[in-house]
Scaffold this active site. Structure first.
Site, PDB file in Angstrom:
ATOM      1  N   ASN A 214     -34.485  -9.650  26.342  1.00  0.00           N
ATOM      2  CA  ASN A 214     -34.579  -8.656  25.210  1.00  0.00           C
ATOM      3  C   ASN A 214     -33.710  -7.643  24.894  1.00  0.00           C
ATOM      4  OD1 ASN A 214     -35.794  -6.574  26.847  1.00  0.00           O
ATOM      5  ND2 ASN A 214     -37.297  -8.076  27.170  1.00  0.00           N
ATOM      6  N   HIS A 215     -33.803  -6.686  24.076  1.00  0.00           N
ATOM      7  CA  HIS A 215     -32.815  -5.493  24.229  1.00  0.00           C
ATOM      8  C   HIS A 215     -32.741  -4.443  24.897  1.00  0.00           C
ATOM      9  CE1 HIS A 215     -31.084  -7.900  20.554  1.00  0.00           C
ATOM     10  NE2 HIS A 215     -32.315  -7.868  20.014  1.00  0.00           N
TER      11      HIS A 215
END
Ligand code: PMT
Length: 405
Positions: A214-215
């Site tokens: 994810n980010h």
């Protein structure tokens, strides 16, 4: 932002060696960090660099002589010594180490060292033979055993004044400043607290070259870790990201949620507080291909079967019910919708003391930016909405709340 050097009274003692050029950088960094720096130079130090350099850097008088007392002023070795928070001696020669170890006070610097109740940080600098000489080693041993107020940094191995390579080189200025900051932070309001923080997004392997993630950049977790360190806590940072390693932290590198679970369980057992800022994948590929998955001409797509990852905070809560684990647990809820309801349910389900609800669909908050906007939801029902601020400022407030708890 906590800054352990701000408004601290630091004496920078400089003795005679070629490493004095590093003392100018140390002096400048300390002043820029807000410390009040009084420089004391021995006669030999002045053979290498003039007091004017340090007067210009500190905008203060430089002390060179025990008996040079302007009328109306007190005896410098008594007033400076009494008021100091930290005495740094960098570089420290073999001669000065010998004097310190034997309680000699034949110049202003050694007199201050004898008189001060302040912490001391000593950065030796000399040729290898001088450092390894039994006399120097004995003096070093005496000083180390005396009191835990005396701290050494270095010497390092590298190029020496003679041009030879070897042990004896003074450590870099940055390391001295970091260590000074670390020593002063230990007098902060979180001194004695042991904390574990997680940072970054977990990486769930698909095959040897690919993963699902994810980010999360790790910035929120690192902000929590460095602010806790600067307020005196002992910090273990469990991280998936390769950001530059902050000094003074124990860093544990992990990739997957399973690795993070193991690290959290083993490290948080001895900790007072666990804060999970990491974005942990709820699912991972059911199997990890042993070899890189190849494109096959006739297939249009690839289906990955995912299975649930363990919920780390829920496992910690279960451990706590069995009588182990950190006293305080704090989570973050990263949401794109129903922020408060979802955060409330995670607070209860994971048995947290409080949770920071984080709307990650905003462009100025959440993933990868330096700012954040969170609402704190406490187990006792209190809710506190914080405005947009730096992640460091958010971290500071979170530590204030932990302290209150
Ligand atoms: O790293 P940055 O780029 O600075 O971004 C910061 C952040 C947005 C990642 C951070 O502020 C944040 O919100 N972290 C939580 C992300 C997350 O996983 O949220 P969640 O709502 O899925 O999980 C709730 C809590 O349970 C979190 O504390 C999480 O660490 C924890 N969790 C989640 C899943 C899981 N399997 N085990 C867990 O313990």
């Amino acid at each position: 932002m906590p800054n352990p050097l701000a408004n601290k009274r630091i004496i920078l003692g400089i003795t005679g060696g070629i490493a004095v050029y590093k003392a100018a950088t140390i002096c400048s960094r300390l002043v820029q960090a807000g410390a009040q720096v009084d420089v004391v130079m021995t006669a030999s130090a002045q053979q290498f660099i003039t007091p004017t350099t340090f007067q210009a850097l500190t905008h203060r008088r430089v002390y060179t002589d025990m008996f040079d007392i302007p009328s109306g002023e007190n005896i410098p070795h008594i007033t400076l010594a009494d008021e100091a928070d930290l005495l740094i001696i960098a570089p420290a020669t073999a001669n000065t180490l010998a004097k310190l170890a034997h309680g000699l006070a034949d110049n202003l610097l050694t007199a201050i060292a004898l008189a001060t109740p302040a912490l001391m940080l000593i950065a030796p600098a000399m040729e290898t033979d001088m450092w390894q000489h039994p006399a120097t080693q004995a003096n070093f041993g005496i000083l180390k055993r005396w009191t835990n107020k005396i701290n050494f940094i270095g010497p390092a191995t590298g190029r020496l004044a003679s041009g030879a390579q070897g042990l004896g080189r003074m450590v870099e200025a940055e390391e001295v400043v970091n260590q000074a900051q670390h020593l002063l932070a230990q007098q902060g309001d979180l001194a004695g607290l042991r904390v574990v923080i997680t940072a970054g997004g977990t990486r769930e392997a698909i095959d040897p070259v690919r993963f699902v993630s994810n980010h999360s950049s790790g910035k929120m977790g690192y902000a929590l870790a460095t602010t806790a360190r600067d307020r005196g806590a002992r910090v273990t940072l469990i991280s998936t990201v390769a950001l530059p390693e902050p000094f003074g932290l124990d860093i544990v590198r992990v990739n997957s949620a399973a690795e993070m679970l193991n690290a959290v369980l083993s490290h948080s057992n001895q900790a007072d507080t666990l804060i999970m800022a990491a974005a942990v994948a709820d699912f991972r590929p059911k199997t990890v291909a042993e070899q890189k998955i190849k494109k096959v001409a006739e297939t249009e797509g690839l289906t990955l079967e995912m299975v649930r990852n363990p919920d780390i905070l829920a496992e910690v809560a279960a451990q706590k019910e069995r009588g182990f684990g950190p006293r305080i647990t704090v989570g973050f809820a990263a949401e794109t919708e129903n922020l408060m309801a979802n955060a409330q349910s995670k607070l209860a389900r994971k048995k947290l003391n409080f949770i920071a609800a984080n709307n990650v669909s905003a462009t100025d908050a959440g993933f990868a930016v330096d700012t954040n906007r969170v609402t704190l939801l406490f187990a006792n029902g209190t809710i506190e909405e914080l405005p947009l601020m730096s992640k460091v400022a958010v971290a500071d407030i979170i530590w204030d709340k932990v302290k209150q708890l």
